[in-house]
Design an enzyme around this catalytic site. Structure first.
Site, mmCIF file in Angstrom:
data_model
loop_
_atom_site.group_PDB
_atom_site.id
_atom_site.type_symbol
_atom_site.label_atom_id
_atom_site.label_comp_id
_atom_site.label_asym_id
_atom_site.label_seq_id
_atom_site.Cartn_x
_atom_site.Cartn_y
_atom_site.Cartn_z
ATOM 1 C CG ASN A 81 -0.419 -0.060 2.501
ATOM 2 O OD1 ASN A 81 0.687 -0.556 2.680
ATOM 3 N ND2 ASN A 81 -1.128 0.455 3.482
ATOM 4 N N GLY A 138 3.021 -5.425 7.199
ATOM 5 C CA GLY A 138 2.038 -6.190 6.441
ATOM 6 C C GLY A 138 0.926 -6.676 7.348
ATOM 7 C CB SER A 139 -1.718 -9.136 6.747
ATOM 8 O OG SER A 139 -0.928 -10.254 6.398
ATOM 9 C CD GLU A 173 5.662 -0.331 12.505
ATOM 10 O OE1 GLU A 173 4.469 -0.051 12.741
ATOM 11 O OE2 GLU A 173 6.608 0.164 13.131
ATOM 12 C CG LEU A 174 1.859 -6.839 12.508
ATOM 13 C CD1 LEU A 174 1.603 -7.978 13.470
ATOM 14 C CD2 LEU A 174 2.496 -7.352 11.222
ATOM 15 C CB CYS A 190 -1.826 0.195 8.541
ATOM 16 S SG CYS A 190 -0.611 1.507 8.492
ATOM 17 C CD GLU A 212 -5.822 -4.145 8.348
ATOM 18 O OE1 GLU A 212 -5.324 -5.258 8.112
ATOM 19 O OE2 GLU A 212 -5.153 -3.092 8.417
HETATM 20 P P1 NAP Z 1 0.730 -9.029 3.379
HETATM 21 O O1 NAP Z 1 -0.112 -9.848 2.522
HETATM 22 O O2 NAP Z 1 0.943 -9.441 4.786
HETATM 23 O O3 NAP Z 1 2.156 -8.913 2.624
HETATM 24 C C1 NAP Z 1 3.194 -8.120 3.141
HETATM 25 C C2 NAP Z 1 4.517 -8.640 2.612
HETATM 26 O O4 NAP Z 1 4.789 -9.927 3.176
HETATM 27 C C3 NAP Z 1 4.549 -8.832 1.098
HETATM 28 O O5 NAP Z 1 5.821 -8.477 0.612
HETATM 29 C C4 NAP Z 1 4.321 -10.326 0.965
HETATM 30 O O6 NAP Z 1 4.789 -10.872 -0.240
HETATM 31 C C5 NAP Z 1 5.142 -10.830 2.142
HETATM 32 N N1 NAP Z 1 4.848 -12.197 2.560
HETATM 33 C C6 NAP Z 1 3.731 -12.931 2.345
HETATM 34 N N2 NAP Z 1 3.866 -14.152 2.911
HETATM 35 C C7 NAP Z 1 5.088 -14.186 3.493
HETATM 36 C C8 NAP Z 1 5.820 -15.160 4.241
HETATM 37 N N3 NAP Z 1 5.312 -16.348 4.533
HETATM 38 N N4 NAP Z 1 7.052 -14.849 4.681
HETATM 39 C C9 NAP Z 1 7.601 -13.634 4.423
HETATM 40 N N5 NAP Z 1 6.966 -12.676 3.723
HETATM 41 C C10 NAP Z 1 5.722 -12.933 3.269
HETATM 42 O O7 NAP Z 1 0.212 -7.512 3.443
HETATM 43 P P2 NAP Z 1 -0.301 -6.580 2.251
HETATM 44 O O8 NAP Z 1 -1.617 -7.076 1.778
HETATM 45 O O9 NAP Z 1 0.788 -6.347 1.274
HETATM 46 O O10 NAP Z 1 -0.487 -5.197 3.047
HETATM 47 C C11 NAP Z 1 -1.614 -4.895 3.777
HETATM 48 C C12 NAP Z 1 -1.418 -5.106 5.266
HETATM 49 O O11 NAP Z 1 -0.298 -4.347 5.711
HETATM 50 C C13 NAP Z 1 -2.596 -4.609 6.076
HETATM 51 O O12 NAP Z 1 -2.884 -5.525 7.100
HETATM 52 C C14 NAP Z 1 -2.088 -3.293 6.654
HETATM 53 O O13 NAP Z 1 -2.727 -2.888 7.821
HETATM 54 C C15 NAP Z 1 -0.653 -3.621 6.883
HETATM 55 N N6 NAP Z 1 0.130 -2.393 6.976
HETATM 56 C C16 NAP Z 1 0.609 -1.994 8.197
HETATM 57 C C17 NAP Z 1 1.321 -0.802 8.320
HETATM 58 C C18 NAP Z 1 1.889 -0.347 9.629
HETATM 59 O O14 NAP Z 1 2.724 0.554 9.621
HETATM 60 N N7 NAP Z 1 1.493 -0.903 10.757
HETATM 61 C C19 NAP Z 1 1.525 -0.016 7.184
HETATM 62 C C20 NAP Z 1 1.016 -0.449 5.957
HETATM 63 C C21 NAP Z 1 0.325 -1.640 5.860
HETATM 64 P P3 NAP Z 1 3.758 -11.144 -1.457
HETATM 65 O O15 NAP Z 1 3.253 -9.813 -1.865
HETATM 66 O O16 NAP Z 1 4.624 -11.814 -2.462
HETATM 67 O O17 NAP Z 1 2.694 -12.038 -0.911
#
Ligand code: NAP
Length: 472
Positions: free
Chosen positions: A149, A225-226, A245-246, A279, A373
């Site tokens: 994002n 990420g998530s 940072e979730l 997020c 979320e």
């Molecule tokens: P995501 O699906 O969790 O993916 C995040 C990253 O993790 C991607 O690069 C993904 O790669 C990678 N990944 C997936 N499976 C993995 C594994 N088993 N081991 C290591 N890495 C892995 O999250 P998203 O959909 O991109 O982003 C949305 C989420 O991020 C939301 O929950 C949001 O709240 C959170 N977020 C939090 C913050 C904060 O600062 N707290 C800021 C922004 C976003 P692939 O893309 O190849 O699957």
């Protein structure tokens, strides 16, 4: 684009198509890295960490500062790239590109400020004639895993402080939005970063993630990420430093003395930016019963005015979601709420990956649109009677990243700040606000560790304690 692996731009026969979320056109392709590439990256990064640790603070400052300057010069091109691959409107793409400059500039400054402190060991009963101080040293190899994002600024929040602290970094960007991260690598190299200091591998996190995060050569994982993926990484990581940072489902409390026009403007600004895929998006608007109806009347036209369309069209206020499947999911959650007695006041429709900015009223806390979320362009409005009830509702979640309150009453504002379980608290604005220099991170299952260069460099370093045992 190619990946940057072992100090070279590398292509592979297996490719991933990067698509514009608006029209699904292919913008570019990136190589699909596999386990063997992760192994190469790890071995190279381990050697690279030694090169990086030898750079002086001044050299690290110069490289990061130069990178920030190049990014500033190329703002328009970079903003357009962010917008095209991610789907956020062009104004937000430019905004992210500008913020990334600040993040890199702040990181550069930290390269000059890393320091330990003297420790008054003679305060200990056996500490006479001892002289002690701490040294901050780089962790070594940092794995930086980023979400879709904010494809540039969140990468900068990891890479900037990691390089400022003298680490080598392996970036694993989100598969949907890898181009901005690869562009950042190009810029860092042009700014003089030793090629040993950085690598960027693209490929499915589900396939290559475990091999990266479980490896003992990685000494620090910084993940955004998530919650689900974060939890898996924590389980796989073993004994190493981790920052998480979730996600969240941020609440905004509207007290009966709130200025409703200001609240509505804040909700329209903080609930729908980047099609709600932030997020700290305002998701749950907890509204005092006394002003509930009036608030919905003031909010509705402001949300109706958020026009949707092509993110690159300057007139568009809300662009597509990153994937059509996500827009479908948002629609299903809204429908589930309606089936349980909630009302769609504005929006509620979908066209491809575009979900219309939506307001759902009479939402119960147990509905998905409130307790999970949402990460989409809808807000859930729920009434309350007392501030204690509002705070209990705000805290009725596993998350704790951002929260807001609108009130003119200092006692209420302070009670909110003390009692709401959240890492970021905003008085008279929505939860979606961040200055890149501030300490930023969640409580509870929104994660642990802080970003913001001044705070992240501490997470990217280890503290050593040195003791001189003097004789007099
Ligand atoms: P995501 O699906 O969790 O993916 C995040 C990253 O993790 C991607 O690069 C993904 O790669 C990678 N990944 C997936 N499976 C993995 C594994 N088993 N081991 C290591 N890495 C892995 O999250 P998203 O959909 O991109 O982003 C949305 C989420 O991020 C939301 O929950 C949001 O709240 C959170 N977020 C939090 C913050 C904060 O600062 N707290 C800021 C922004 C976003 P692939 O893309 O190849 O699957």
């Amino acid at each position: 684009m190619k990946i940057f692996l072992e100090g070279e731009w590398v292509d592979k026969s297996k490719k991933i198509e990067v698509r514009n979320p608006y029209d699904h056109s292919v913008i570019d392709t990136v190589p699909k890295a596999e386990g063997a590439d992760v192994e190469k990256a790890l071995a190279f990064a381990e050697r690279g960490a030694k090169v990086m640790a030898k750079l002086s603070g001044y050299e690290r400052w110069r490289i990061l500062r130069k990178a920030a300057d190049i990014m500033a010069e190329r703002n328009e091109e970079i903003g357009r790239l962010i917008s095209t691959e991610e789907g956020k409107i062009i104004a937000e793409g430019r905004g992210e590109a500008n913020r990334a400059v600040e993040t890199m500039m702040g990181s550069a400054e930290e390269a000059k400020r890393l320091h330990g402190e003297t420790v008054p060991l003679d305060g200990d009963p056996g500490g006479a004639n001892k002289l002690g101080f701490t040294l901050r040293v780089p962790c070594g190899v940092v794995a930086a895993i980023s979400p879709f994002n904010f494809p540039l600024n969140l990468v900068c929040h990891k890479v900037g402080p990691a390089l400022a602290a003298g680490n080598s970094v392996i970036i694993k960007p989100a598969t949907d939005t890898p181009l901005s991260a690869l562009r950042l690598v190009e810029i860092l190299l042009a700014a003089g970063l030793p090629p040993q200091g950085i690598q960027c591998i693209t490929g499915s996190g589900g396939e290559i993630g475990d091999g990266l995060v479980a490896d003992p050569r990685v000494r620090k994982i910084t993940f955004t990420g998530s919650r689900e993926v974060g939890e898996r990484i924590c389980r796989m990581a073993g004994i190493k430093k981790v920052t998480m940072e979730l996600g969240s489902n941020c609440p905004l409390i509207v007290m009966p003395d709130a200025h409703l026009e200001r609240v509505a403007a804040a909700v329209a600004a903080t609930g729908y930016a980047n099609a709600g895929q932030v997020c700290i998006s305002t998701q749950r608007v907890l509204t005092a019963g006394r002003v509930y109806g009036d608030f919905l009347s003031v909010l509705s036209p402001k949300v109706q005015a958020l026009t949707t369309g092509n993110q690159l069209d300057e007139k568009t206020k809300v662009g597509p979601m990153v994937r059509e499947a996500d827009a479908v999911r948002v629609g299903e959650w809204v429908q589930e709420a309606v089936a349980g007695g909630a009302r769609v006041v504005v929006g509620g429709s979908r066209q491809g990956a575009i979900y219309a900015p939506t307001v759902v009223a009479d939402v119960k806390p147990e509905m998905k649109i409130s307790c999970d979320e949402l990460f989409g362009p809808a807000v859930a409005v729920t009434p309350f009677n007392t501030i204690d009830e509002a705070i209990a509702l705000a805290n009725q979640t596993v998350y704790g990243l951002g929260a807001g309150i609108f009130t003119e009453n200092l006692e209420w504002a302070m009670k909110f700040a003390r009692e709401v379980e959240s890492g970021n608290l905003h008085i008279n604005w929505g939860p979606q606000w961040r200055a890149d220099l501030m300490p930023y991170g969640g409580l509870k299952e929104s994660g642990f560790g802080k970003e913001g260069p001044r705070y992240a460099v501490e997470e990217m370093t280890e503290l050593k304690m040195v003791v001189f045992h003097l004789t007099q």
